[in-house]
Scaffold this motif. Structure first.
Motif, PDB file in Angstrom:
ATOM      1  N   ASP A 173     123.348  38.248  75.187  1.00  0.00           N
ATOM      2  CA  ASP A 173     123.482  37.136  76.023  1.00  0.00           C
ATOM      3  C   ASP A 173     121.386  37.193  76.824  1.00  0.00           C
ATOM      4  O   ASP A 173     120.446  37.639  75.806  1.00  0.00           O
ATOM      5  CB  ASP A 173     122.638  38.703  77.571  1.00  0.00           C
ATOM      6  CG  ASP A 173     122.608  38.654  78.646  1.00  0.00           C
ATOM      7  OD1 ASP A 173     123.476  38.009  79.381  1.00  0.00           O
ATOM      8  OD2 ASP A 173     121.430  38.403  78.670  1.00  0.00           O
ATOM      9  N   LYS A 174     121.705  35.502  77.076  1.00  0.00           N
ATOM     10  CA  LYS A 174     120.629  34.902  76.473  1.00  0.00           C
ATOM     11  C   LYS A 174     119.334  35.763  77.430  1.00  0.00           C
ATOM     12  O   LYS A 174     118.052  35.756  77.019  1.00  0.00           O
ATOM     13  CB  LYS A 174     120.127  33.899  77.345  1.00  0.00           C
ATOM     14  CG  LYS A 174     121.083  32.668  76.728  1.00  0.00           C
ATOM     15  CD  LYS A 174     120.463  32.683  75.302  1.00  0.00           C
ATOM     16  CE  LYS A 174     121.034  32.110  74.176  1.00  0.00           C
ATOM     17  NZ  LYS A 174     120.510  32.347  72.992  1.00  0.00           N
ATOM     18  N   ARG A 175     119.211  36.420  77.976  1.00  0.00           N
ATOM     19  CA  ARG A 175     118.263  36.981  79.446  1.00  0.00           C
ATOM     20  C   ARG A 175     117.992  38.155  78.306  1.00  0.00           C
ATOM     21  O   ARG A 175     116.464  39.225  78.360  1.00  0.00           O
ATOM     22  CB  ARG A 175     118.393  37.851  80.489  1.00  0.00           C
ATOM     23  CG  ARG A 175     119.038  36.263  81.303  1.00  0.00           C
ATOM     24  CD  ARG A 175     119.245  36.658  82.763  1.00  0.00           C
ATOM     25  NE  ARG A 175     121.428  37.130  82.567  1.00  0.00           N
ATOM     26  CZ  ARG A 175     121.773  37.970  83.254  1.00  0.00           C
ATOM     27  NH1 ARG A 175     121.632  37.750  84.577  1.00  0.00           N
ATOM     28  NH2 ARG A 175     123.278  37.603  82.735  1.00  0.00           N
ATOM     29  N   ALA A 231     115.854  37.377  76.018  1.00  0.00           N
ATOM     30  CA  ALA A 231     114.354  37.355  76.541  1.00  0.00           C
ATOM     31  C   ALA A 231     113.469  37.899  76.250  1.00  0.00           C
ATOM     32  O   ALA A 231     112.559  38.399  76.408  1.00  0.00           O
ATOM     33  CB  ALA A 231     114.465  35.941  77.522  1.00  0.00           C
ATOM     34  N   ALA A 257     115.202  43.799  86.289  1.00  0.00           N
ATOM     35  CA  ALA A 257     115.978  42.945  85.253  1.00  0.00           C
ATOM     36  C   ALA A 257     117.192  44.229  85.532  1.00  0.00           C
ATOM     37  O   ALA A 257     117.044  45.286  86.229  1.00  0.00           O
ATOM     38  CB  ALA A 257     115.723  43.358  83.378  1.00  0.00           C
ATOM     39  N   VAL A 316     121.327  44.218  81.553  1.00  0.00           N
ATOM     40  CA  VAL A 316     120.029  43.250  80.790  1.00  0.00           C
ATOM     41  C   VAL A 316     119.377  43.934  79.644  1.00  0.00           C
ATOM     42  O   VAL A 316     119.030  43.559  78.905  1.00  0.00           O
ATOM     43  CB  VAL A 316     119.572  41.762  81.513  1.00  0.00           C
ATOM     44  CG1 VAL A 316     117.994  41.604  80.925  1.00  0.00           C
ATOM     45  CG2 VAL A 316     120.368  41.203  82.155  1.00  0.00           C
TER      46      VAL A 316
END
Ligand SMILES: [Zn+2]
Ligand SMILES: [Zn+2]
Length: 478
Positions: A247-249, A252, A284, A288
């Protein structure tokens, strides 16, 4: 060895299942693109729960051994591990041990000197044309990347370990300075001249000269780079963790937490936060935060402790995950024990030389402490045995690596030794004669003699003794 050091049963099971997947891929002859099995088939084959299998799949995805393809005809597809799978974890480790540009360059010069030496011993007629063509194209300004000649030299060694390390350290050093597409013409001319001279020494099979010219050339390059206004001595943590899976979040957030850990100078064992606190602080979702934690754990940046007072803690920098990725990459490329031995000897000599310099430059009290570290290593080896002392990083060679004062070199040294151990134990089970060269009676006196020379401040004697020790142990009888 794949399993990250997380104190959870699931992670351990997942690590074991991932090892099994890697072994199966190797056994099959690594047919890239082939489906190893559907999720249902893999659950059956490895006899693990769905949660464990998914964790194992994440591990092999990180290592680029295989990736899960969804949908009809989907399943675990065999992948091709590439150098990017190595660069990412290498950057993270170097950030954690605070390696400077100078230390990266020192290590790089050492590797490429060795590459030049081996290339000049192995270059044959068929290599003439390739090197000449590259030099012609450079002179005509047709080569966009001045690393090309260096890659050729590394390839001439026919040693996948050296090739990988040369490329890795060249790529890592690029993270320390901005793009330098516009080199002044005088610099380009110098580079072409130096490359010419290096190639000539290699093609006339002159190892000493090839080494010397490579060292001078890279030394000049290091000076040039250091003088550029955008060059930094320390990496920016924001470069790390890009392209992690998932997952990109989550990725990050992992990068943000990593940056905070590095910039606050948090020590191993420091508390990062509980899951709930991290959700609050970073606005978040639980998913995440968990994804970010998984990425940090995989890279051995942080680990979770369960129970009251638990949460996420900064982990001790550890090169195990990186070493495992390197081992997988090299197995794909058919690495042999002799490839590791090639590098091991050169590295041990360099390590001995640098450790001797550090000992000589140290004030009396520090010198005593360093000598005591070596004596302690000798004791650890005789009390624990070599294998256990090595796994704890308390063996003679690992301690010597620590005395070089160069964490980048230390990493390379440790990873190479780990590769050597993996091969050695395979060989030793198959051939009892191999075991004979690692018997304490053969090794203890050598370690003691090297320690003595170092303590006496005699670098030349220490290096000489190390060379004899390596000759006696590096290539087992076959
Ligand atoms: Zn060059
Ligand atoms: Zn030894």
């Amino acid at each position: 060895m794949i399993a990250p050091r997380i104190d959870s049963r699931q992670a351990k099971l997942a690590g074991r299942a991932a090892e099994q997947i890697v072994a199966d891929v190797i056994e099959l002859g690594w047919p890239v693109g082939q489906v190893l099995g559907s999720e249902a088939e893999l659950l059956e084959r490895y006899g693990v729960s769905r949660a464990v299998l998914r964790e194992a799949v994440r591990l092999v995805e990180h290592q680029r051994v295989a990736r899960m393809r969804r949908g009809t005809g989907g399943g675990l597809v065999i992948d091709e591990p590439d150098i990017d799978a190595v660069i990412g974890p290498a950057i993270i480790y170097l950030l954690r041990v605070d390696a400077t540009l100078d230390q990266i360059f020192d290590t790089r010069i050492l590797l490429e000197e060795l590459a030049a030496e081996l290339a000049s011993q192995r270059a044959g007629e068929s290599d003439l044309a390739l090197l000449r063509r590259t030099l012609e194209r450079e002179a005509a300004g047709e080569v966009p990347d001045y690393r090309l000649l260096h890659s050729h030299v590394a390839a001439l060694t026919a040693n996948p370990v050296l090739e990988l390390f040369v490329e890795t350290f060249a790529r890592v050093s690029n993270f320390y300075f901005a793009d330098r597409a516009a080199l002044p013409e005088s610099v380009v001319r110098d580079v072409c001249r130096a490359h010419d001279a290096i190639a000539k020494a290699i093609l006339t099979n002159n190892p000493g000269l090839a080494r010397e010219r490579m060292r001078r050339h890279l030394g000049a390059e290091a000076d040039f780079i250091r003088a550029q206004p955008d060059t930094v001595q320390r990496l920016d943590p924001a470069v790390a963790l890009a392209g992690s899976l998932g997952d990109k979040r989550g990725e990050a957030l992992a990068r943000q937490l990593f940056t905070e850990i590095i910039s606050s100078g948090a020590a191993p064992g420091n508390f990062v936060g509980s899951e709930t606190a991290l959700m609050d602080k970073h606005q978040a979702s639980r998913a995440v935060v968990r994804e970010a934690i998984r990425i940090l754990e995989y890279h051995q940046i942080a680990l979770t402790r369960r129970g009251p007072g638990g949460g996420l803690f900064v982990a001790e920098p550890d090169s195990t995950a990186l070493a495992e990725i390197i081992a997988i990459y090299l197995r794909r490329r058919g690495v042999k024990l002799r490839h590791i031995s090639d590098l091991r000897t050169g590295l041990e000599l360099a390590v001995t030389e640098r450790a001797a310099e550090q000992l000589r430059a140290a004030p009396a009290a520090e010198l005593e402490a360093m000598a005591a570290d070596l004596t302690q290593a000798l004791r650890a080896e005789s009390e624990l045995g070599f294998a256990l002392a090595f796994s704890r990083g308390e063996d003679f060679h690992s301690v010597l690596g620590g005395l070089t004062g160069n964490p980048a070199l230390q990493l390379l040294h440790r990873v190479t030794m780990r590769l050597g151990w993996q091969f050695f134990s395979q060989l030793a089970t198959a051939n009892p004669r191999v075991n004979a060269i690692s018997e304490p009676a053969a090794i203890e006196p050598a370690h003691r003699d090297i320690t003595e020379a170092l303590r006496a401040g005699d670098a030349e004697l220490a290096v000489m003794r190390m060379r004899a020790h390596m000759n006696a142990t590096a290539s087992p009888p076959t």
